[in-house]
Design an enzyme around this catalytic site. Structure first.
Site, PDB file in Angstrom:
ATOM      1  N   ASN A 155       8.742  34.731 -28.207  1.00  0.00           N
ATOM      2  CA  ASN A 155       7.373  35.098 -28.573  1.00  0.00           C
ATOM      3  C   ASN A 155       6.484  34.028 -27.955  1.00  0.00           C
ATOM      4  O   ASN A 155       6.294  32.946 -28.530  1.00  0.00           O
ATOM      5  CB  ASN A 155       7.181  35.171 -30.087  1.00  0.00           C
ATOM      6  CG  ASN A 155       5.785  35.690 -30.438  1.00  0.00           C
ATOM      7  OD1 ASN A 155       4.890  35.731 -29.584  1.00  0.00           O
ATOM      8  ND2 ASN A 155       5.598  36.095 -31.678  1.00  0.00           N
ATOM      9  N   PRO A 190       2.283  29.132 -28.642  1.00  0.00           N
ATOM     10  CA  PRO A 190       1.132  28.503 -29.283  1.00  0.00           C
ATOM     11  C   PRO A 190       0.620  29.247 -30.509  1.00  0.00           C
ATOM     12  O   PRO A 190       0.557  30.474 -30.526  1.00  0.00           O
ATOM     13  CB  PRO A 190       0.059  28.505 -28.181  1.00  0.00           C
ATOM     14  CG  PRO A 190       0.498  29.545 -27.212  1.00  0.00           C
ATOM     15  CD  PRO A 190       2.003  29.525 -27.259  1.00  0.00           C
ATOM     16  N   ASN A 191       0.284  28.437 -31.495  1.00  0.00           N
ATOM     17  CA  ASN A 191      -0.353  28.865 -32.751  1.00  0.00           C
ATOM     18  C   ASN A 191       0.592  29.568 -33.717  1.00  0.00           C
ATOM     19  O   ASN A 191       0.194  29.867 -34.850  1.00  0.00           O
ATOM     20  CB  ASN A 191      -1.585  29.751 -32.470  1.00  0.00           C
ATOM     21  CG  ASN A 191      -2.652  29.006 -31.699  1.00  0.00           C
ATOM     22  OD1 ASN A 191      -3.026  27.897 -32.085  1.00  0.00           O
ATOM     23  ND2 ASN A 191      -3.103  29.553 -30.591  1.00  0.00           N
ATOM     24  N   ALA A 197      -0.073  33.689 -26.938  1.00  0.00           N
ATOM     25  CA  ALA A 197      -1.120  34.049 -25.970  1.00  0.00           C
ATOM     26  C   ALA A 197      -0.714  33.749 -24.519  1.00  0.00           C
ATOM     27  O   ALA A 197      -1.293  34.327 -23.590  1.00  0.00           O
ATOM     28  CB  ALA A 197      -2.414  33.322 -26.310  1.00  0.00           C
ATOM     29  N   HIS A 246      -0.043  36.600 -22.028  1.00  0.00           N
ATOM     30  CA  HIS A 246      -1.101  37.302 -21.305  1.00  0.00           C
ATOM     31  C   HIS A 246      -1.695  36.486 -20.155  1.00  0.00           C
ATOM     32  O   HIS A 246      -2.594  36.959 -19.466  1.00  0.00           O
ATOM     33  CB  HIS A 246      -2.211  37.699 -22.289  1.00  0.00           C
ATOM     34  CG  HIS A 246      -1.702  38.232 -23.592  1.00  0.00           C
ATOM     35  ND1 HIS A 246      -0.926  39.374 -23.661  1.00  0.00           N
ATOM     36  CD2 HIS A 246      -1.792  37.762 -24.872  1.00  0.00           C
ATOM     37  CE1 HIS A 246      -0.602  39.593 -24.933  1.00  0.00           C
ATOM     38  NE2 HIS A 246      -1.109  38.626 -25.677  1.00  0.00           N
ATOM     39  N   ARG A 294      -3.141  32.064 -42.072  1.00  0.00           N
ATOM     40  CA  ARG A 294      -4.352  32.835 -41.759  1.00  0.00           C
ATOM     41  C   ARG A 294      -3.952  34.187 -41.171  1.00  0.00           C
ATOM     42  O   ARG A 294      -2.805  34.372 -40.784  1.00  0.00           O
ATOM     43  CB  ARG A 294      -5.185  32.107 -40.704  1.00  0.00           C
ATOM     44  CG  ARG A 294      -5.921  30.919 -41.258  1.00  0.00           C
ATOM     45  CD  ARG A 294      -6.692  30.224 -40.178  1.00  0.00           C
ATOM     46  NE  ARG A 294      -6.872  28.828 -40.549  1.00  0.00           N
ATOM     47  CZ  ARG A 294      -7.216  27.870 -39.705  1.00  0.00           C
ATOM     48  NH1 ARG A 294      -7.420  28.157 -38.438  1.00  0.00           N
ATOM     49  NH2 ARG A 294      -7.361  26.641 -40.118  1.00  0.00           N
ATOM     50  N   HIS A 327       6.803  40.425 -29.993  1.00  0.00           N
ATOM     51  CA  HIS A 327       5.509  40.188 -30.622  1.00  0.00           C
ATOM     52  C   HIS A 327       5.535  40.724 -32.037  1.00  0.00           C
ATOM     53  O   HIS A 327       6.055  41.827 -32.288  1.00  0.00           O
ATOM     54  CB  HIS A 327       4.382  40.854 -29.830  1.00  0.00           C
ATOM     55  CG  HIS A 327       4.321  40.351 -28.430  1.00  0.00           C
ATOM     56  ND1 HIS A 327       3.842  39.094 -28.124  1.00  0.00           N
ATOM     57  CD2 HIS A 327       4.761  40.883 -27.268  1.00  0.00           C
ATOM     58  CE1 HIS A 327       3.956  38.902 -26.824  1.00  0.00           C
ATOM     59  NE2 HIS A 327       4.527  39.967 -26.281  1.00  0.00           N
ATOM     60  N   TYR A 364      -0.598  39.286 -38.990  1.00  0.00           N
ATOM     61  CA  TYR A 364       0.714  38.663 -38.783  1.00  0.00           C
ATOM     62  C   TYR A 364       1.582  38.590 -40.040  1.00  0.00           C
ATOM     63  O   TYR A 364       2.717  38.118 -39.976  1.00  0.00           O
ATOM     64  CB  TYR A 364       0.528  37.247 -38.215  1.00  0.00           C
ATOM     65  CG  TYR A 364      -0.189  37.246 -36.876  1.00  0.00           C
ATOM     66  CD1 TYR A 364       0.388  37.841 -35.759  1.00  0.00           C
ATOM     67  CD2 TYR A 364      -1.444  36.668 -36.735  1.00  0.00           C
ATOM     68  CE1 TYR A 364      -0.267  37.860 -34.542  1.00  0.00           C
ATOM     69  CE2 TYR A 364      -2.106  36.675 -35.517  1.00  0.00           C
ATOM     70  CZ  TYR A 364      -1.517  37.273 -34.424  1.00  0.00           C
ATOM     71  OH  TYR A 364      -2.160  37.290 -33.215  1.00  0.00           O
ATOM     72  N   ARG A 419      -4.231  46.459 -29.999  1.00  0.00           N
ATOM     73  CA  ARG A 419      -5.235  45.410 -30.219  1.00  0.00           C
ATOM     74  C   ARG A 419      -6.168  45.308 -28.997  1.00  0.00           C
ATOM     75  O   ARG A 419      -6.305  46.246 -28.232  1.00  0.00           O
ATOM     76  CB  ARG A 419      -4.510  44.089 -30.532  1.00  0.00           C
ATOM     77  CG  ARG A 419      -3.631  44.193 -31.790  1.00  0.00           C
ATOM     78  CD  ARG A 419      -2.963  42.879 -32.112  1.00  0.00           C
ATOM     79  NE  ARG A 419      -3.936  41.847 -32.447  1.00  0.00           N
ATOM     80  CZ  ARG A 419      -3.622  40.549 -32.540  1.00  0.00           C
ATOM     81  NH1 ARG A 419      -2.376  40.148 -32.347  1.00  0.00           N
ATOM     82  NH2 ARG A 419      -4.564  39.675 -32.834  1.00  0.00           N
ATOM     83  N   GLU A 428      11.384  39.862 -24.975  1.00  0.00           N
ATOM     84  CA  GLU A 428       9.993  39.534 -25.310  1.00  0.00           C
ATOM     85  C   GLU A 428       9.666  40.139 -26.669  1.00  0.00           C
ATOM     86  O   GLU A 428       9.925  41.325 -26.893  1.00  0.00           O
ATOM     87  CB  GLU A 428       9.058  40.109 -24.241  1.00  0.00           C
ATOM     88  CG  GLU A 428       7.590  39.924 -24.568  1.00  0.00           C
ATOM     89  CD  GLU A 428       6.670  40.598 -23.548  1.00  0.00           C
ATOM     90  OE1 GLU A 428       7.170  41.086 -22.501  1.00  0.00           O
ATOM     91  OE2 GLU A 428       5.457  40.643 -23.818  1.00  0.00           O
TER      92      GLU A 428
HETATM   93  O1  CA2 Z   1       1.865  39.436 -32.085  1.00  0.00           O
HETATM   94  C1  CA2 Z   1       2.341  38.397 -31.637  1.00  0.00           C
HETATM   95  O2  CA2 Z   1       3.418  37.932 -31.992  1.00  0.00           O
HETATM   96  C2  CA2 Z   1       1.518  37.578 -30.620  1.00  0.00           C
HETATM   97  O3  CA2 Z   1       2.421  37.055 -29.658  1.00  0.00           O
HETATM   98  C3  CA2 Z   1       0.866  36.466 -31.414  1.00  0.00           C
HETATM   99  C4  CA2 Z   1      -0.105  35.623 -30.585  1.00  0.00           C
HETATM  100  C5  CA2 Z   1      -1.077  36.507 -29.818  1.00  0.00           C
HETATM  101  O4  CA2 Z   1      -1.872  35.705 -28.957  1.00  0.00           O
HETATM  102  C6  CA2 Z   1      -0.379  37.571 -29.002  1.00  0.00           C
HETATM  103  O5  CA2 Z   1      -1.349  38.379 -28.366  1.00  0.00           O
HETATM  104  C7  CA2 Z   1       0.489  38.428 -29.905  1.00  0.00           C
HETATM  105  C8  CA2 Z   1      -0.912  34.694 -31.471  1.00  0.00           C
HETATM  106  C9  CA2 Z   1      -0.130  33.852 -32.424  1.00  0.00           C
HETATM  107  C10 CA2 Z   1      -1.083  33.182 -33.370  1.00  0.00           C
HETATM  108  O6  CA2 Z   1      -0.600  33.322 -34.676  1.00  0.00           O
HETATM  109  C11 CA2 Z   1      -1.424  33.031 -35.709  1.00  0.00           C
HETATM  110  C12 CA2 Z   1      -0.906  33.190 -36.961  1.00  0.00           C
HETATM  111  C13 CA2 Z   1      -1.683  32.926 -38.050  1.00  0.00           C
HETATM  112  C14 CA2 Z   1      -2.990  32.481 -37.899  1.00  0.00           C
HETATM  113  C15 CA2 Z   1      -3.516  32.314 -36.633  1.00  0.00           C
HETATM  114  C16 CA2 Z   1      -2.713  32.588 -35.535  1.00  0.00           C
END
Ligand code: CA2
Length: 147
Positions: free
Chosen positions: A79, A10-11, A82, A85, A18, A105, A23, A112, A103
């Site tokens: 990947n 997701p996301n 969220a 977790h 953003r 990230h 990221y 974090r 896995e």
């Molecule tokens: O660091 C990673 O790759 C994560 O898997 C990314 C997830 C986060 O919930 C994990 O804790 C770590 C979130 C992905 C959301 O990505 C975005 C990218 C740009 C703007 C907003 C969100």
């Protein structure tokens, strides 16, 4: 030729739009291109996907596990975003499918918020990578090719 599956949760479709400080500035299409180049270098086919739905990730892991059992897959770079977790379902899917999962990230989740420190994926994964930015994807492809 074996397939490397790269599944994004997701996301991750928002990459590059953003939170560049966390990221980076590259988009998911850029990540796919990086992964594809690494697969070509290592003699693997690429199946690259993203979904915002937990159950879809479960189904995809089952599919990759079947492909692996039939000798058609090198494994999965996951990947799970969220869901990493929160998702017992993904933990069970990886174990149940017998899939070889790395896995991954983009960010260093351990540097974090505390809620990102626990992963339901890690105990079921072959290996864990975090904090390399999007460069982690081609590194994970190289690792998968060597496994
Ligand atoms: O660091 C990673 O790759 C994560 O898997 C990314 C997830 C986060 O919930 C994990 O804790 C770590 C979130 C992905 C959301 O990505 C975005 C990218 C740009 C703007 C907003 C969100």
């Amino acid at each position: 030729m074996k397939t490397a599956y790269v599944f994004n949760g997701p996301n991750l479709n928002l990459l590059g739009t953003r939170e560049p400080a966390v990221y980076g500035a590259q988009t998911l299409a850029d990540v796919e291109a990086l992964s594809r180049a690494a697969c070509e270098q290592h003699g693997l086919a690429l199946d690259f996907r993203q979904t915002n739905h937990e159950g879809e990730l479960v189904t995809w892991i089952h599919e990759a596990g079947r492909a692996q059992a039939e000798g058609r897959a090198a494994g999965v770079i996951l990947n799970a975003g969220a869901y990493t977790h929160t998702s017992v379902a993904l933990h069970d899917a990886i174990k149940g499918a017998g899939a070889l999962v790395i896995e991954l990230h983009i960010s260093n989740v351990h540097a974090r918020e505390a809620f990102r420190h626990h992963s339901y994926i890690s105990p079921a994964a072959k290996a864990v990578m975090a904090g390399f930015g999007v460069a982690g994807y081609p590194l994970a492809v190289a690792a998968l090719a060597g496994m």
